[in-house]
Design an enzyme around this catalytic site. Structure first.
Site, short mmCIF file in Angstrom:
data_model
loop_
_atom_site.label_atom_id
_atom_site.label_comp_id
_atom_site.label_asym_id
_atom_site.label_seq_id
_atom_site.Cartn_x
_atom_site.Cartn_y
_atom_site.Cartn_z
N THR A 238 0.41 11.53 -3.39
CA THR A 238 1.15 10.93 -2.32
C THR A 238 2.43 10.58 -2.82
OG1 THR A 238 -0.99 9.84 -1.63
CG2 THR A 238 1.04 8.66 -1.15
N ARG A 266 -11.07 9.44 7.86
CA ARG A 266 -10.81 8.38 7.07
C ARG A 266 -9.21 8.22 7.12
NH1 ARG A 266 -7.24 8.00 2.27
NH2 ARG A 266 -7.77 6.39 0.93
N GLY A 290 -1.95 5.29 -4.72
CA GLY A 290 -3.06 4.99 -5.43
C GLY A 290 -4.46 4.79 -4.44
N GLY A 292 -6.44 3.75 -2.01
CA GLY A 292 -5.88 3.38 -0.45
C GLY A 292 -6.65 2.23 0.05
#
Length: 378
Positions: A238, A266, A290, A292
């Protein structure tokens, strides 16, 4: 009658005072509970709650997860990570040097990371359980709390730019799915087909995750809240950026492909304002990476801002308390880059590692990949 002196009172009172003084340290979040289950190898104890740098104008991250190690990382891979972070910082630096604002700077930096298949955003995004790609992104302006986000987009080349369009051209904060894709296309953003995001590395990760689900550890991992494809990933990938411009206005942006083998539909924390992204002048610009679901439940980035605004905390201690002191108790790990309007940068993480870099007012670029590079400069 003569009263005998009670000499035992003095030592007893001394012990009681000492015990009372110690109690706050055990009850304070983040003090005695940093190393509970889930807080794996967090930011070095000596640097807990301290800035990693000062006089920073722009910072980027490329994800958190199992740490990269000097002894096992191929030099070419190390160079690719450092070059990727540096290229993003250079893009943001050009914007700031040309008089652009912090919003334009974080968008420019994140776009570069989205175009780099090394990271899990844009090209190189991970696969969903049905072998597709669904991307999320958000952006926020600190001067007026304006924000925009897209979730589950499937044909936008640069989701962060779509998020900025939502912020500037609609009265909404988030658009999702086909409507977000259509909105981006109508407003002139480049579109791509799903195969644009495909990389061999991400395909192999999907296969690995699906094979894991067939093994004996799958049920235990799923019950532990680690998702549908609980395979230890080196770095989640991310991406995000935070910046402060010459007017001391803050901005933050985050972009991701989500979790490998995630359920179709999701949505994690990256497009959620107050969870994966937050910016408010006078407090902080923050971008997270991390697990989420945990960052959403803990309202991670907004809580950092609230601790500063209402709790009188500084950027570094607030970020550390949330990421290392609180979120692991909810069952997940990760990291955050948090930048104050005066240029103080914090980068705490409860995961083993996090890759990030920053740009100083003097134009210096610093990249950090390995755990031994995460010590404080401040």
């Amino acid at each position: 009658m003569r009263v005998r002196p009670r000499l035992w009172i003095v030592p007893v009172l001394t012990v009681l005072v000492a015990v009372a003084a110690a109690l706050p340290a055990f009850s304070r979040p983040g003090a005695g509970e940093d190393h509970r289950v889930g807080a794996v190898a967090p930011t070095k104890a000596a640097d807990a709650g301290r800035p990693v740098a000062r006089d920073v104008v722009l910072a980027v991250h490329g994800g958190a997860g199992t740490a990269l190690r000097r002894e096992t990382t191929d030099p070419r891979k190390e160079k690719a990570y450092r070059d990727g972070l540096a290229d993003a910082l250079k893009a943001g630096r050009r914007v700031l040097r040309d008089g652009g604002d912090s919003v334009a700077a974080v968008e420019a930096a994140v776009r570069v990371l989205e175009d780099n298949e090394l990271f899990n955003a844009g090209r190189g995004a991970v696969f969903t359980e049905d072998a597709g790609h669904e991307l999320d992104a958000s952006i926020m302006r600190g001067s007026d709390l304006a924000a925009g986000a897209v979730a589950g987009v499937r044909s936008v080349r640069n989701p962060v730019s779509a998020a900025r369009l939502v912020m500037e051209k609609t009265k909404h904060v988030m658009l999702a799915g086909e409507g977000a894709d259509d909105f981006a296309a109508r407003n002139g953003l480049p579109t791509v087909t799903q195969d644009y995001y495909w990389t061999q590395r991400r395909w192999d990760e999907l296969v690995k995750a699906k094979n894991f689900l067939k093994g004996p550890k799958a049920e235990k991992a799923t019950k532990g809240g680690k998702g549908t494809g609980a395979v230890r990933e080196e770095i989640t990938g991310t991406v995000g950026a935070v910046a402060v411009d010459r007017d001391r206005d803050l901005a933050a942006a985050t972009s991701t492909g989500g979790m490998t083998n995630k359920m179709a539909g999701r949505v994690g924390d990256s497009p959620v304002v107050g969870a994966g992204t937050y910016a408010k002048n006078g407090t902080v610009a923050a971008s997270a990476t991390g697990h989420g679901e945990v960052f959403i439940r803990g309202a991670a980035t907004a809580t950092i801002s609230h601790l500063i605004e209402f709790g009188g905390r500084d950027v570094a201690s607030a970020a550390y308390e949330v990421v290392v002191g609180r979120l692991p108790r909810l069952g997940g790990t990760g990291g955050v880059i948090a930048l104050g309007h005066e240029g103080t940068l914090a980068a705490p993480h409860s995961s083993e590692g996090m890759v990030y870099g920053y740009l100083t007012e003097d134009g210096d670029i610093v990249t950090r990949l390995f755990p031994d590079e995460s010590s404080s400069d401040g």
